[in-house]
Enzyme design. Sequence first.
Site, mmCIF file in Angstrom:
data_model
loop_
_atom_site.group_PDB
_atom_site.id
_atom_site.type_symbol
_atom_site.label_atom_id
_atom_site.label_comp_id
_atom_site.label_asym_id
_atom_site.label_seq_id
_atom_site.Cartn_x
_atom_site.Cartn_y
_atom_site.Cartn_z
ATOM 1 N N ARG A 57 0.840 -1.216 0.000
ATOM 2 C CA ARG A 57 0.000 0.000 0.000
ATOM 3 C C ARG A 57 0.869 1.259 0.000
ATOM 4 O O ARG A 57 0.478 2.303 -0.497
ATOM 5 C CB ARG A 57 -0.988 0.006 1.183
ATOM 6 C CG ARG A 57 -1.829 1.273 1.254
ATOM 7 C CD ARG A 57 -3.153 1.114 2.027
ATOM 8 N NE ARG A 57 -3.040 0.304 3.217
ATOM 9 C CZ ARG A 57 -2.447 0.684 4.361
ATOM 10 N NH1 ARG A 57 -1.944 1.888 4.489
ATOM 11 N NH2 ARG A 57 -2.388 -0.150 5.396
ATOM 12 N N TYR A 110 -16.019 14.577 -16.353
ATOM 13 C CA TYR A 110 -16.342 13.163 -16.219
ATOM 14 C C TYR A 110 -17.417 13.040 -15.128
ATOM 15 O O TYR A 110 -17.298 13.681 -14.077
ATOM 16 C CB TYR A 110 -15.062 12.402 -15.833
ATOM 17 C CG TYR A 110 -15.280 10.933 -15.660
ATOM 18 C CD1 TYR A 110 -15.476 10.120 -16.772
ATOM 19 C CD2 TYR A 110 -15.323 10.354 -14.398
ATOM 20 C CE1 TYR A 110 -15.702 8.762 -16.620
ATOM 21 C CE2 TYR A 110 -15.545 8.996 -14.249
ATOM 22 C CZ TYR A 110 -15.729 8.208 -15.364
ATOM 23 O OH TYR A 110 -15.959 6.870 -15.220
ATOM 24 N N ASP A 182 -7.130 16.755 -15.867
ATOM 25 C CA ASP A 182 -7.357 15.347 -16.169
ATOM 26 C C ASP A 182 -7.026 15.166 -17.658
ATOM 27 O O ASP A 182 -7.724 15.680 -18.528
ATOM 28 C CB ASP A 182 -8.829 15.025 -15.857
ATOM 29 C CG ASP A 182 -9.200 13.572 -16.129
ATOM 30 O OD1 ASP A 182 -8.521 12.917 -16.937
ATOM 31 O OD2 ASP A 182 -10.202 13.112 -15.545
ATOM 32 N N LYS A 207 -8.011 3.714 -19.379
ATOM 33 C CA LYS A 207 -8.328 4.031 -20.770
ATOM 34 C C LYS A 207 -7.096 3.792 -21.645
ATOM 35 O O LYS A 207 -6.601 2.690 -21.698
ATOM 36 C CB LYS A 207 -8.853 5.474 -20.839
ATOM 37 C CG LYS A 207 -9.861 5.826 -19.726
ATOM 38 C CD LYS A 207 -11.155 5.046 -19.808
ATOM 39 C CE LYS A 207 -12.049 5.174 -18.578
ATOM 40 N NZ LYS A 207 -12.353 6.500 -18.092
HETATM 41 C C1 LIG Z 1 -12.822 7.100 -16.923
HETATM 42 C C2 LIG Z 1 -12.470 8.477 -16.535
HETATM 43 C C3 LIG Z 1 -12.237 8.807 -15.188
HETATM 44 C C4 LIG Z 1 -12.397 7.808 -14.071
HETATM 45 O O1 LIG Z 1 -11.531 6.735 -14.202
HETATM 46 P P1 LIG Z 1 -11.821 5.261 -13.588
HETATM 47 O O2 LIG Z 1 -10.571 4.553 -13.932
HETATM 48 O O3 LIG Z 1 -13.033 4.741 -14.256
HETATM 49 O O4 LIG Z 1 -12.036 5.452 -12.131
HETATM 50 C C5 LIG Z 1 -11.868 10.103 -14.889
HETATM 51 N N1 LIG Z 1 -11.742 11.033 -15.869
HETATM 52 C C6 LIG Z 1 -11.976 10.757 -17.158
HETATM 53 C C7 LIG Z 1 -11.832 11.833 -18.172
HETATM 54 C C8 LIG Z 1 -12.348 9.469 -17.541
HETATM 55 O O5 LIG Z 1 -12.579 9.197 -18.826
#
Ligand SMILES: *Cc1c(COP(=O)(O)O)cnc(C)c1O
Length: 392
Positions: A57, A110, A182, A207
């Site tokens: 962790r 998001y 992000d 992603k």
């Molecule tokens: C998918 C996504 C998230 C969240 O990510 P997870 O891995 O599903 O928790 C945050 N920001 C954007 C732009 C995303 O596409």
Amino acid sequence: MKKYHDNTQCIHGPEHFEDPHGALTAPLYQTSTFAFKDAAQGAARFAGEEAGYIYTRLGNPTTRELEQKLAQLEEMEDAAATATGMGAVSASVLSFLQQGDHLIASSALYGCSFALFAHMLPKFGIEVTFVDMTNETELKAALKPNSKMIFAETPINPNMTVLDLKMLGDFAKQHQLISVIDNTFMTPLLQKPKHFGIDIVIHSATKYLNGHGDVVAGIVCGTKEHIELIKLTVLKDIGATISPHDAWLINRGLKTLAVRMARHCESAQKVAEYLEKHPKVSKVYYPGLASHPGYKFLGEQMKGAGGVIAFEIVGSLQDGEAFINATELCTLAVSLGDPETLIQHPASMTHSPYTPEERQAAGISDGLIRISVGLEDVEDIIADLENAFRGF
Ligand SMILES: *Cc1c(COP(=O)(O)O)cnc(C)c1O
């Protein structure tokens, strides 16, 4: 710190890896804990007097490889990997904000980031103002004496609005705010927010970074000091730590990031051009199209337009549903950045945490469809869409 160009760096990782057996691929340290030689060593590790691992962790060699690779690609000092992208979003806000602070966030985000900011942060006494970040006047008007951070994503999910990172970076510096971007939709290969003065860059590694649809994970990049704070506060004590196995899979996925991104961009461009000409489509949102307001940012800010397209269908909500039900190759699923082309309906799916009014403010109509263009032959993707259009 960065030795090679991006494409090479994706493959060759942070440091020369020396394995006693000469393994090409760094091994997976699938372990929860690390043994100490003796009591003195254990004490020295806990006191931070000796470098080395204690417990997964708090850190793990496989995870560390991922963190170093991402920090290098984003050209930032350090990174912290997290269990999910939302772990990265929550770590970035919870580490720096406290009761009485004010967060200025983009009104289009998001869905779960929006829910965290709109519904959870206020419970801890953190004020949040949502603004249209394409509008500098609105952004300036949101500033308060207790403003501490700005948070946005670009291009914005789902309709690919592009924000001016230089404007946001300058604004944050001028008012001593911590800026968080992000960067999930672009990856460090297409956009490096650091170049525009952004302090913290986060990703959903679920992603494109992993890119194979088999992991959920996230990452936060920043200065050494910021990352240390994140690790010692939110990751250590809240525990959104990535599994070493997931980190290993992402390390593998990253090796092909450059070729995958090139293909995603190339195919998405073709699909967007096809959709723009289609009589049953009233609007296409893709920054690679000259008709999109984000097009002007291609080049300077973004090296490519990415793999996500949103479009409006001519017809009712029911027609939209019939359309997504009629696709065969394009899989009806949320998420993006996978080899498979994924299609979804933001109003009833990813952006359902928004109220109808909030969705309207974020520009998400009921007829909007989002497609994450995959790595299949683009002719097959277009043929599948064409076939689905024929159905209504
Ligand atoms: C998918 C996504 C998230 C969240 O990510 P997870 O891995 O599903 O928790 C945050 N920001 C954007 C732009 C995303 O596409």
